[in-house]
Design a protein around this motif. Structure first.
Motif, short mmCIF file in Angstrom:
data_model
loop_
_atom_site.label_atom_id
_atom_site.label_comp_id
_atom_site.label_asym_id
_atom_site.label_seq_id
_atom_site.Cartn_x
_atom_site.Cartn_y
_atom_site.Cartn_z
N UNK A 137 56.64 2.45 29.11
CA UNK A 137 58.10 2.37 29.03
C UNK A 137 58.64 0.99 29.39
N UNK A 138 57.79 -0.02 29.53
CA UNK A 138 58.28 -1.31 30.04
C UNK A 138 59.28 -1.99 29.11
N UNK A 139 59.37 -1.57 27.87
CA UNK A 139 60.32 -2.21 26.96
C UNK A 139 61.60 -1.38 26.76
N UNK A 140 61.72 -0.27 27.46
CA UNK A 140 62.88 0.59 27.27
C UNK A 140 64.05 0.13 28.15
N UNK B 273 62.56 -9.90 51.06
CA UNK B 273 61.96 -10.84 50.13
C UNK B 273 60.56 -10.47 49.68
N UNK B 274 60.08 -9.31 50.10
CA UNK B 274 58.72 -8.91 49.72
C UNK B 274 58.62 -8.50 48.26
N UNK B 275 59.75 -8.13 47.64
CA UNK B 275 59.73 -7.74 46.23
C UNK B 275 60.02 -6.28 45.98
N UNK B 276 60.52 -5.56 46.98
CA UNK B 276 60.72 -4.12 46.85
C UNK B 276 61.79 -3.78 45.82
N UNK B 277 62.98 -4.36 45.98
CA UNK B 277 64.06 -4.08 45.03
C UNK B 277 63.75 -4.68 43.66
N UNK B 278 63.10 -5.84 43.63
CA UNK B 278 62.69 -6.42 42.36
C UNK B 278 61.78 -5.46 41.60
N UNK B 279 60.88 -4.80 42.32
CA UNK B 279 60.01 -3.82 41.69
C UNK B 279 60.82 -2.67 41.10
N UNK B 280 61.81 -2.18 41.85
CA UNK B 280 62.69 -1.12 41.32
C UNK B 280 63.39 -1.60 40.05
N UNK B 281 63.87 -2.84 40.06
CA UNK B 281 64.56 -3.37 38.89
C UNK B 281 63.65 -3.44 37.67
N UNK C 184 65.03 9.88 30.36
CA UNK C 184 63.68 10.42 30.47
C UNK C 184 63.41 11.02 31.86
N UNK C 185 64.37 10.85 32.77
CA UNK C 185 64.22 11.50 34.07
C UNK C 185 64.00 10.59 35.24
N UNK C 186 64.00 9.25 35.02
CA UNK C 186 63.85 8.32 36.14
C UNK C 186 65.24 7.85 36.57
N UNK C 187 65.67 8.29 37.74
CA UNK C 187 67.00 8.01 38.28
C UNK C 187 66.85 7.16 39.53
N UNK C 188 67.77 6.21 39.71
CA UNK C 188 67.67 5.33 40.87
C UNK C 188 69.00 5.17 41.59
N UNK C 189 68.90 4.72 42.83
CA UNK C 189 70.08 4.29 43.58
C UNK C 189 70.01 2.78 43.77
N UNK C 190 71.09 2.21 44.28
CA UNK C 190 71.15 0.78 44.56
C UNK C 190 71.49 0.59 46.04
N UNK C 191 71.14 -0.58 46.57
CA UNK C 191 71.45 -0.85 47.97
C UNK C 191 72.94 -0.71 48.23
N UNK D 276 65.44 -5.42 34.96
CA UNK D 276 64.78 -6.70 34.75
C UNK D 276 63.56 -6.46 33.87
N UNK D 277 63.11 -7.50 33.18
CA UNK D 277 61.94 -7.38 32.29
C UNK D 277 60.75 -8.07 32.94
#
Length: 231
Positions: free
Chosen positions: A46-49, A18-26, A57-64, A32-33
């Protein structure tokens, strides 16, 4: 919160649920916006992309919870991720020789990743038949094959067998040594402190502390909130 990720480094985000870690990734990856604030990727706002543009652009992520093709084999899942081009009419007209050459090069890259992750003997197994930890490793392999510039890993060690966690850590460090920036969220403190160059500790959506692993481990606020003490 405000934080920076240095190029060619491994940065870890830790904190209680609940600290906000995954929310930050989103927020960073366009799922998320943000209501306010700015996000810069390689010097560009890039906040609107959308998510797909950020991935290009090269930012790749994984999910839980890893995503993939459950009815395809490990080999097929990785081949899809490693393919840098999609089928077009022009490529189809170019003929078999063109796409066979590309497929051969892709297969070589996939074979290397399978070997590095210790999955070579599981390459023909269907994803649905793997353990949760093995699926996590396949998921990480897909991300490696996408040639990221910035890789965000959400709980990569969760469910991974202890004998494979060291191998996972080695591969994350090798990505860093190749100049790729990595951000890791994980609750396995031994794993996190073993791979991270720098850490941010989050609590209630804010940065509580940050520093090198030694600095964070000795911060009394972090010990009280998250790490615990022997006394």
């Amino acid at each position: 919160m405000s934080l920076d990720v240095s190029r060619g480094s491994i940065t870890a985000l830790i904190g209680p649920n609940g600290a906000g870690k995954t929310t930050l990734f989103n927020l960073l990856t366009g799922f998320d916006a943000a209501d306010t604030g700015t996000i810069e990727l390689f010097g560009e706002r890039v906040e609107r992309l959308p998510a797909w543009r950020l991935a290009r652009k090269g930012m790749v992520r994984s999910f839980q919870t890893p995503v993939g093709f459950p009815t395809l084999s490990v080999w097929e899942n990785l081949m899809v991720a490693a393919s840098s081009t999609s089928e077009t009419l022009l490529r189809a007209l170019a003929g078999r020789r063109s796409w066979k050459a590309g497929e051969s090069a892709t297969a070589q890259r996939v074979a290397v990743v399978l070997d590095r992750l210790g999955l070579a003997d599981r390459k023909d197994a269907v994803l649905d038949d793997l353990s949760g930890g093995e699926v996590k490793l396949v998921d990480f392999g897909r991300q490696m094959l996408m040639r990221p510039r910035l890789l965000l890993l959400d709980e990569p060690a969760a469910g991974v067998h202890p004998t494979s966690i060291n191998r996972l850590g080695e591969q994350i460090r090798s990505l860093r040594d190749d100049g790729i920036s990595v951000v890791v969220i994980d609750h396995n403190m031994s794993f996190v402190f073993g791979v991270a160059d720098y850490l941010y500790v989050l609590a209630s959506g804010s940065v509580l502390a940050h520093g090198t692993p030694d600095e964070v481990a000795s911060d009394p606020r972090v010990v009280e909130l998250y790490l615990g003490s022997d006394s």
